[in-house]
Design a protein around this motif. Structure first.
Motif, PDB file in Angstrom:
ATOM      1  N   CYS A 154       0.627  -0.881  -0.104  1.00 35.20           N
ATOM      2  CA  CYS A 154       0.514  -0.131   0.007  1.00 35.20           C
ATOM      3  C   CYS A 154       1.266   1.011  -0.154  1.00 35.20           C
ATOM      4  CB  CYS A 154      -0.759  -0.132   0.753  1.00 35.20           C
ATOM      5  SG  CYS A 154      -1.920  -1.493   1.239  1.00 35.20           S
ATOM      6  N   GLY A 155       1.305   2.213  -1.484  1.00 35.88           N
ATOM      7  CA  GLY A 155       1.480   3.265  -1.229  1.00 35.88           C
ATOM      8  C   GLY A 155       3.369   2.733  -0.936  1.00 35.88           C
ATOM      9  N   VAL A 156       3.808   1.505  -1.524  1.00 35.09           N
ATOM     10  CA  VAL A 156       5.360   1.752  -1.693  1.00 35.09           C
ATOM     11  C   VAL A 156       4.835   0.061  -1.985  1.00 35.09           C
ATOM     12  CG1 VAL A 156       5.744   2.354   0.302  1.00 35.09           C
ATOM     13  CG2 VAL A 156       4.929   0.030   0.338  1.00 35.09           C
ATOM     14  N   VAL A 157       6.006  -0.375  -2.666  1.00 31.79           N
ATOM     15  CA  VAL A 157       5.616  -2.133  -3.696  1.00 31.79           C
ATOM     16  C   VAL A 157       6.195  -2.789  -2.027  1.00 31.79           C
ATOM     17  CG1 VAL A 157       8.042  -3.766  -4.734  1.00 31.79           C
ATOM     18  CG2 VAL A 157       7.876  -0.523  -5.206  1.00 31.79           C
ATOM     19  N   ALA A 158       5.346  -3.991  -2.192  1.00 30.94           N
ATOM     20  CA  ALA A 158       5.982  -4.750  -1.730  1.00 30.94           C
ATOM     21  C   ALA A 158       6.794  -5.537  -1.031  1.00 30.94           C
ATOM     22  CB  ALA A 158       4.511  -5.798  -1.516  1.00 30.94           C
ATOM     23  N   ASP A 159       7.337  -5.759   0.232  1.00 35.02           N
ATOM     24  CA  ASP A 159       8.646  -6.430   0.069  1.00 35.02           C
ATOM     25  C   ASP A 159       8.975  -6.767   1.807  1.00 35.02           C
ATOM     26  OD1 ASP A 159      11.406  -6.112   1.513  1.00 35.02           O
ATOM     27  OD2 ASP A 159      12.261  -4.715   0.167  1.00 35.02           O
ATOM     28  N   ASN A 160       8.605  -7.992   2.639  1.00 32.66           N
ATOM     29  CA  ASN A 160       8.361  -8.431   3.021  1.00 32.66           C
ATOM     30  C   ASN A 160       9.094  -8.016   4.150  1.00 32.66           C
ATOM     31  OD1 ASN A 160       5.217  -9.975   3.275  1.00 32.66           O
ATOM     32  ND2 ASN A 160       6.213 -11.291   1.920  1.00 32.66           N
ATOM     33  N   SER A 161      11.109  -7.914   3.476  1.00 33.18           N
ATOM     34  CA  SER A 161      11.506  -8.267   4.385  1.00 33.18           C
ATOM     35  C   SER A 161      11.749  -6.550   5.277  1.00 33.18           C
ATOM     36  CB  SER A 161      12.893  -7.846   3.387  1.00 33.18           C
ATOM     37  OG  SER A 161      13.337  -9.420   3.166  1.00 33.18           O
ATOM     38  N   GLU A 162      11.167  -5.685   4.252  1.00 36.08           N
ATOM     39  CA  GLU A 162      10.845  -4.157   5.145  1.00 36.08           C
ATOM     40  C   GLU A 162       9.732  -4.631   6.169  1.00 36.08           C
ATOM     41  OE1 GLU A 162      12.100  -0.846   4.558  1.00 36.08           O
ATOM     42  OE2 GLU A 162      14.097  -2.106   4.178  1.00 36.08           O
ATOM     43  N   ALA A 163       8.741  -4.836   5.583  1.00 35.22           N
ATOM     44  CA  ALA A 163       7.438  -5.095   6.373  1.00 35.22           C
ATOM     45  C   ALA A 163       7.987  -6.074   7.739  1.00 35.22           C
ATOM     46  CB  ALA A 163       6.638  -5.882   5.801  1.00 35.22           C
ATOM     47  N   ALA A 164       8.985  -6.709   7.995  1.00 35.67           N
ATOM     48  CA  ALA A 164       9.282  -7.441   8.881  1.00 35.67           C
ATOM     49  C   ALA A 164      10.550  -6.533   9.954  1.00 35.67           C
ATOM     50  CB  ALA A 164      10.486  -8.871   8.539  1.00 35.67           C
ATOM     51  N   LYS A 165      11.195  -5.688   8.967  1.00 32.92           N
ATOM     52  CA  LYS A 165      11.831  -4.954   9.579  1.00 32.92           C
ATOM     53  C   LYS A 165      11.084  -3.806  10.685  1.00 32.92           C
ATOM     54  CE  LYS A 165      13.929  -0.730   8.258  1.00 32.92           C
ATOM     55  NZ  LYS A 165      14.624   0.517   7.194  1.00 32.92           N
ATOM     56  N   TRP A 166      10.372  -2.813  10.211  1.00 30.39           N
ATOM     57  CA  TRP A 166       9.598  -2.175  10.301  1.00 30.39           C
ATOM     58  C   TRP A 166       8.341  -2.879  11.820  1.00 30.39           C
ATOM     59  CZ3 TRP A 166      11.276   2.710  11.274  1.00 30.39           C
ATOM     60  CH2 TRP A 166      11.719   2.766  10.084  1.00 30.39           C
ATOM     61  N   PHE A 167       8.472  -4.043  11.608  1.00 30.75           N
ATOM     62  CA  PHE A 167       7.034  -4.780  12.818  1.00 30.75           C
ATOM     63  C   PHE A 167       8.810  -5.185  13.595  1.00 30.75           C
ATOM     64  CE2 PHE A 167       4.318  -6.359   9.457  1.00 30.75           C
ATOM     65  CZ  PHE A 167       3.251  -5.657   9.537  1.00 30.75           C
ATOM     66  N   ARG A 168       9.247  -5.565  13.760  1.00 31.87           N
ATOM     67  CA  ARG A 168      10.431  -5.183  14.616  1.00 31.87           C
ATOM     68  C   ARG A 168      10.700  -4.430  15.572  1.00 31.87           C
ATOM     69  NH1 ARG A 168      13.868  -9.622  16.598  1.00 31.87           N
ATOM     70  NH2 ARG A 168      13.936 -10.365  14.642  1.00 31.87           N
TER      71      ARG A 168
END
Length: 361
Positions: A154-168
């Motif tokens: 949403c508003g960015v290219v989907a990236d599970n690594s970045e998602a996990a980084k910010w969740f952490r």
């Protein structure tokens, strides 16, 4: 203004909120921005004055119009929620933006929420940009929201690594939803190496803060020994925690614990109670189990009509065993008027799902 602070904090004088408010007002009426903000707080909280949301909003506006970011953010919240002013999402967005552009992290996050797909402004790229601005200042809620943006694209290219980084980043600050989502990342290997021990650790962190889905997941981990030592009693504890807050699968699993005596003393009445709780929320497995309880008198009085009712409810959701059992009820007239054609219909439905006895019938 300084004298007002002395009375507010008890510095050199006896603390006295009425005196504090009096001196904040004196300075506010001369345009002192910090005094205006503090007088707004007095009216919002009832410190030394009668609480009055309209007066609070008035003084927050006075400070906001002089450019104080904290006041701008609070004024935006007033417009968002209708505290002391008429609800106005456009005004809320205006003041969130004013504060956000000064680097106020909460305002940046709030503006991101307004910009998002469910917000009034509808610009996912802008939403992600504001979430990032707040996230990079360490604002946990924005870090979580940015993680969701990367998870969903949403508003960015989907990236599970970045998602996990910010969740952490948010999880390490104690954000329960981020902890749960980080647990999912480790469980499924989304953006990180799959690690059941790490998954269980983060599920537990969220569960201990009352996150219902995490409580259920901790229970599942403990039943399966997934990332933790299997412990049926501990699993039942977590299923109960989630079940008591209405989690359907947890209610069904807790019912199974009481039926089998897994981690608790076996108790058919408790099993039936929890099956019914889940059944009434529409869970097909639980509906079938309530039917079984009613058919055989497990924890309840035998009631074949009630059993048939629950078998039908589950059967209509595609539960193969319920379809077969409803077929038997209809063939034998157990709790319903016998109806061979209707029985055949339900045997056929179960047979299509490879239910062996139904195929034979």
């Amino acid at each position: 203004f300084s004298l007002g602070l002395c009375f507010r904090k008890g510095c050199g004088v006896v603390a006295d909120n009425s005196e504090a408010a009096k001196w904040f007002r004196a300075a506010s009426e001369q345009g002192h921005v910090k005094a205006q903000f503090n007088l707004g707080v007095c009216f919002r909280k009832g410190y030394g004055v009668v609480a009055d949301d309209a007066e609070a909003a008035k003084w927050f506006r006075a400070a906001a119009e002089q450019g104080q970011a904290v006041a701008q953010n609070i004024l935006a919240l007033c417009f968002k929620d209708g505290h002391g002013v008429v609800t106005d999402q456009a005004e809320a967005a205006k003041w969130f933006r004013a504060a956000a552009e000064q680097g106020h992290a909460e305002a940046q996050n709030r503006l991101g929420l307004l910009q998002g797909s469910d917000g009034v402004l509808g610009d996912q790229v802008a939403a992600a940009r504001w979430f990032r601005a707040a996230a990079e200042q360490g604002f946990a809620e924005a870090q979580f929201s940015l993680g969701l943006c990367f998870r969903k694209g949403c508003g960015v290219v989907a990236d599970n690594s970045e998602a996990a980084k910010w969740f952490r980043a948010a999880a390490e600050q104690g954000h329960a939803e981020a902890q749960f989502n980080l647990g999912l990342c480790f469980h499924h290997g989304y953006g990180v190496l799959a690690n059941e021990a790490e998954a269980a650790k983060w599920f537990r962190a969220a569960a201990e803060q009352g996150h219902v889905e995490a409580q259920f997941n901790v229970g599942v981990c403990l039943v399966k020994g997934s990332g933790v030592v299997a412990d049926e009693a501990e699993a039942a504890k977590w299923f109960r925690a989630a079940a008591e807050r209405g989690h359907v699968e947890a209610q069904c699993n807790l019912g199974l614990c009481f039926r089998k005596g897994d981690g608790v003393v076996a108790d058919n009445a408790e099993a039936a109670r929890w099956f019914r709780a889940a059944a009434e929320q529409g869970d097909g497995k639980a509906q079938f189990n309530v039917g079984v309880c009613c058919l055989f008198g497990d924890g309840v009085v035998v009631n074949k009509a009630e059993a048939a009712k629950w078998f039908r409810a589950a059967a209509e959701q595609g539960h193969a065993k319920a379809q077969f059992t409803l077929g038997v009820c209809l063939r034998n007239g157990s709790g319903v008027v016998a109806d061979e054609a209707e029985a055949a219909k339900w045997f056929r439905a179960a047979a299509v799902q490879s239910h062996a006895e139904a195929q034979f019938n």
